[in-house]
Design a protein around this motif. Structure first.
Motif, PDB file in Angstrom:
ATOM      1  N   LEU A  95       0.843  -1.210   0.000  1.00 13.23           N
ATOM      2  CA  LEU A  95       0.000   0.000   0.000  1.00 13.23           C
ATOM      3  C   LEU A  95       0.873   1.254   0.000  1.00 13.23           C
ATOM      4  O   LEU A  95       0.602   2.217  -0.730  1.00 13.23           O
ATOM      5  N   GLN A  96       1.932   1.211   0.818  1.00 17.13           N
ATOM      6  CA  GLN A  96       2.841   2.363   0.883  1.00 17.13           C
ATOM      7  C   GLN A  96       3.490   2.627  -0.473  1.00 17.13           C
ATOM      8  O   GLN A  96       3.715   3.776  -0.850  1.00 17.13           O
ATOM      9  N   ASN A  97       3.787   1.524  -1.198  1.00 25.79           N
ATOM     10  CA  ASN A  97       4.453   1.658  -2.514  1.00 25.79           C
ATOM     11  C   ASN A  97       3.454   1.838  -3.659  1.00 25.79           C
ATOM     12  O   ASN A  97       3.837   1.751  -4.838  1.00 25.79           O
ATOM     13  N   ASN A  98       2.186   2.048  -3.291  1.00 27.07           N
ATOM     14  CA  ASN A  98       1.118   2.221  -4.290  1.00 27.07           C
ATOM     15  C   ASN A  98       0.961   1.038  -5.245  1.00 27.07           C
ATOM     16  O   ASN A  98       0.566   1.199  -6.392  1.00 27.07           O
ATOM     17  N   LYS A  99       1.304  -0.136  -4.778  1.00 25.93           N
ATOM     18  CA  LYS A  99       1.151  -1.321  -5.628  1.00 25.93           C
ATOM     19  C   LYS A  99      -0.272  -1.844  -5.555  1.00 25.93           C
ATOM     20  O   LYS A  99      -0.714  -2.580  -6.444  1.00 25.93           O
ATOM     21  N   ILE A 100      -0.941  -1.527  -4.477  1.00 26.01           N
ATOM     22  CA  ILE A 100      -2.351  -1.905  -4.332  1.00 26.01           C
ATOM     23  C   ILE A 100      -3.165  -0.673  -3.936  1.00 26.01           C
ATOM     24  O   ILE A 100      -2.610   0.297  -3.417  1.00 26.01           O
ATOM     25  N   SER A 101      -4.468  -0.734  -4.270  1.00 23.34           N
ATOM     26  CA  SER A 101      -5.325   0.411  -3.926  1.00 23.34           C
ATOM     27  C   SER A 101      -5.767   0.358  -2.463  1.00 23.34           C
ATOM     28  O   SER A 101      -6.170   1.376  -1.891  1.00 23.34           O
ATOM     29  N   GLY A 102      -5.729  -0.814  -1.876  1.00 20.19           N
ATOM     30  CA  GLY A 102      -6.098  -0.951  -0.468  1.00 20.19           C
ATOM     31  C   GLY A 102      -5.986  -2.407  -0.034  1.00 20.19           C
ATOM     32  O   GLY A 102      -5.791  -3.284  -0.889  1.00 20.19           O
ATOM     33  N   TYR A 103      -6.085  -2.636   1.238  1.00 25.51           N
ATOM     34  CA  TYR A 103      -6.122  -4.043   1.686  1.00 25.51           C
ATOM     35  C   TYR A 103      -7.239  -4.231   2.692  1.00 25.51           C
ATOM     36  O   TYR A 103      -7.670  -3.294   3.368  1.00 25.51           O
ATOM     37  N   ILE A 104      -7.732  -5.488   2.718  1.00 29.08           N
ATOM     38  CA  ILE A 104      -8.914  -5.803   3.535  1.00 29.08           C
ATOM     39  C   ILE A 104      -8.471  -6.631   4.740  1.00 29.08           C
ATOM     40  O   ILE A 104      -7.677  -7.568   4.596  1.00 29.08           O
ATOM     41  N   ILE A 105      -9.000  -6.229   5.872  1.00 28.81           N
ATOM     42  CA  ILE A 105      -8.771  -7.039   7.086  1.00 28.81           C
ATOM     43  C   ILE A 105     -10.125  -7.637   7.441  1.00 28.81           C
ATOM     44  O   ILE A 105     -11.103  -6.913   7.690  1.00 28.81           O
TER      45      ILE A 105
END
Lengths: 378, 310
Positions: A95-105
């Motif tokens: 997420l920090q590297n903008n490789k994903i738009s978000g992550y789900i917990i």
């Protein structure tokens, strides 16, 4: 006499590199340039799956429903997500590297972690909201009435729609085609260079060649019509080359009314020629100044018909409709647009009638100037 | 009579370009229109050809009134413009064929005439050349070929030798004379008096749109008071000697500038012998000495008070 002048004019026109450049090569180059520019735009328009991650922990393993749903939307042909199941640390790093738009917990409730708010984040959030709403509704209904299970299973995924979809009569909606249609209109009016040349070579006060033709025992209008027929043939062939190039090489769609497209191109070519002749006959200036007037007028009219920015055309149609009607290039562009999009020909017919009116105005004015038998000065 | 112009008046706004001009051209003539630049020669030609509107006057060609749609008259006229009037996209052959085709419909006859025109103008080696590849002289010849290929009865040449080298100019003049010998009547405009003297059988001198004199070159020269003109290159002549020279019988004027002495005699007088005797008697050293008869420039100078090339 007609054939003698006609064939010699054909030779002259086909060997005139400068005119051929402006009337044929330049529009071909511009069409190629458009294709290069717009192919990226259309590629960007295609939906790209959203890159997301889900934290691989005990809750994720336990929540079989959510796991299944997320898996379904991430593996189908038109997948919504590119899903990665990874550890919390890895997800945070991506997420920090903008490789994903978000992550789900996966928790109670399900959490979405994003670094910014954008369209992709909104898609993921909407997906989670819908899932949670449905899950909650199902859970409540089944806890109150377990007998509803079968009915609920059958109705899952069914939506009641209040908007009815009907088949579109014309081509597929494509915002790029208008650019190409206005380019064709511009190319038609660049045929004005040919019309301009015809006038320059029949008006004794403009060129020596014209003076020589004027002292020959040939009716001036007959000579003009013979050479104009040659110009029209050259111009129309150039336009057919441009249309073929756009259709077969660049893949621009013109719909399926081929006969009308050819007629429209022919009318556009006549309009362009008569416009060039009109400018040349009217403006008592040097050839360079006349060419500049022709280029400037054509470019302004092309701009107003949306050749550089499509919204200009619509803005003018909405706010200054009169300007749309007095711009022959806009009418020509709109004619191609109508043939592509509309099932009926009423708007197309109105456009064509107005273009023909323009042709008549240009030709009549040119005729009255040309028919002058003697000149005040040479 | 091939051309009859009566009381022609043409104005450009305030400027009177042709001033009540009347003249006629007879069959078989080479009629010269001579005058400085701006004297109205081309304007007269354009009026004759019905290209230009004029304010007053009548123009007849072959005894019929000339008008823009008098195609029966135009059929027998050939025009060689002052400016080169050819298509750059057609070859030498293509250009001659095109312009000849505006007069001659029969293909076989046209081919024959085009080939004759090519041979006549000496362009046989250049038939496949485009005008841009031709020298100035060859271009002028092509310009002539385009105007004469259809064998017209009347050929009008408007300054056909402008900007042409002397060798090409002589060739062009030779060909014009040949065209005349073959039966065409020629109207030739120029501001080069030598050309007009060389080929024209009758000459009209124009100045400011007016005919100031018309006649054969001998008739024109006979109109003025000047007879012989003697030019001497000499480095030491005293004022007294110049004064004595002026007193010789038949001498009209003596002018000494920059070591050049010009002595003019009256009409019918020849003073070369007496001038030589005077130089011998006074022991005046001299270099070149030559005698000339009056030129058309002298005619123009005497009538208008200015040089023809002003």
């Amino acid at each position: 006499m007609f054939t003698h002048i006609f064939f010699n004019r054909l030779k002259c026109l086909l060997r005139d590199k400068m005119t051929i450049f402006w009337t044929m090569v330049f529009p071909l180059l511009l069409a190629t340039f458009y294709q290069l520019a717009f192919s990226n735009l259309t590629a960007n328009e295609k939906f790209q799956p959203v890159n997301i991650a889900v934290v691989d922990d005990e809750n994720w393993d336990k929540n079989e429903n959510f796991r299944q749903v997320l898996k379904d939307v991430s593996t189908a042909e038109d997948n919504l997500f590119n899903l990665q199941v990874i550890s919390y640390d890895e997800a945070e790093k991506l997420l920090q590297n903008n490789k994903i738009s978000g992550y789900i917990i996966v928790d109670e409730p399900i959490k979405l972690v994003v670094s910014k708010s954008d369209i992709n984040q909104s898609i993921v959030k909407s997906f989670i909201d819908i899932y949670m709403q449905n899950y909650s509704a199902f859970d409540r209904i089944l806890s109150e009435n377990p007998a509803m299970l079968k009915q609920l299973t059958n109705n899952t995924g069914k939506r009641q729609t209040f908007v009815y979809e009907t088949a579109f009569p014309g081509g597929k909606p494509n915002f790029v085609v208008n650019y190409f249609y206005s380019l064709i209109a511009m190319a038609c009016f660049y045929g004005g260079f040919l019309g301009m040349r015809e006038i320059n070579e029949i008006q004794a006060n403009i060129s020596s060649v014209a003076a020589r033709v004027n002292v020959a025992p040939v009716h001036k209008m007959k000579a003009f019509l013979s050479s104009s027929a040659a110009s029209l043939l050259v111009q129309y062939c150039e336009m057919l080359i441009l249309l073929s190039y756009m259709t077969f090489i660049l893949g621009v769609s013109f719909g399926n009314k081929f006969g009308y497209i050819l007629i429209t191109t022919l009318i556009g070519s006549i309009a362009g020629l008569s416009f060039g002749a009109f400018i040349s006959a009217l403006a008592k200036k040097t050839e360079g100044v006349k060419s500049a007037i022709l280029i400037l007028t054509t470019m302004v009219c092309s701009f107003l018909s949306g050749m550089m920015q499509q919204s200009i055309k619509y803005s003018i149609s909405r706010n200054v409709p009169f300007l749309s009607w007095i711009n022959p290039l806009n009418l020509l562009t709109d004619s191609f647009y109508c043939l592509y999009y509309y099932d009926t020909l009423s708007r197309y017919a109105i456009n064509i009638v107005v273009i023909i009116a323009f042709i008549l105005i240009f030709s009549t004015t040119t005729y009255f100037i040309l028919r002058r038998r003697k000149y005040a000065s040479l | 009579m091939i051309i009859g112009v009566n009381n022609l008046v043409k104005r450009y706004g305030e400027l009177l370009a042709v001033d009540h001009l009347s003249f006629s051209v007879k069959e078989g003539e080479i009629f010269g229109l001579l005058g400085p630049n701006g004297s109205g020669k081309t304007t007269v030609i354009n009026c004759i050809l019905s290209l230009l509107d004029y304010d007053k006057g009548e123009i007849e060609i072959f005894g019929k009134v000339m008008s823009p749609d008098a195609y029966h008259i135009k059929r027998d006229i050939g025009i060689v413009m002052q400016n080169i009037a050819v298509y750059n996209e057609l070859t030498v052959y293509g250009n001659i064929d095109y312009f000849c085709g505006l007069y001659i419909n029969d293909k076989a006859l046209r081919k024959k005439l085009v080939e004759e025109a090519i041979e006549f103008t000496g362009l046989s080696e250049f038939t496949k050349f485009y005008p841009k590849k031709l020298s100035g002289g060859l271009l002028r010849r092509l310009n002539i070929a385009c105007g004469i290929a259809h064998k017209p009865k009347l050929i009008i040449l408007d300054e056909p030798t402008v900007a042409v080298d002397p060798q090409s100019r002589n060739k062009i003049l030779e060909r014009i004379r040949k065209l005349n010998e073959q039966g065409s009547t020629v109207v030739y405009t120029s501001h080069y008096m030598e050309e007009v003297e060389q080929i024209c059988t009758r000459i009209m001198i124009l100045d400011r749109g007016k005919a100031i004199a018309t006649g054969t070159k001998d008739e024109l020269k006979a109109m003025i008071s000047l007879g012989e003109k003697i030019t001497v290159e000499s480095f030491a002549i005293t004022k007294q000697q110049l004064s004595d020279l002026r007193k010789l019988p038949g001498i009209v004027s003596v002018d000494y500038r920059e070591n050049k002495l010009v002595i003019k005699s009256g009409k019918g007088k020849n003073n070369l012998e007496s001038v030589l005797e005077f130089f011998k008697r006074e022991k005046i050293q001299f270099g070149k000495i030559f005698s000339e008869l009056p030129t058309l420039n002298d005619v123009f100078l005497e009538i208008t008070g200015k040089e023809l090339r002003d």
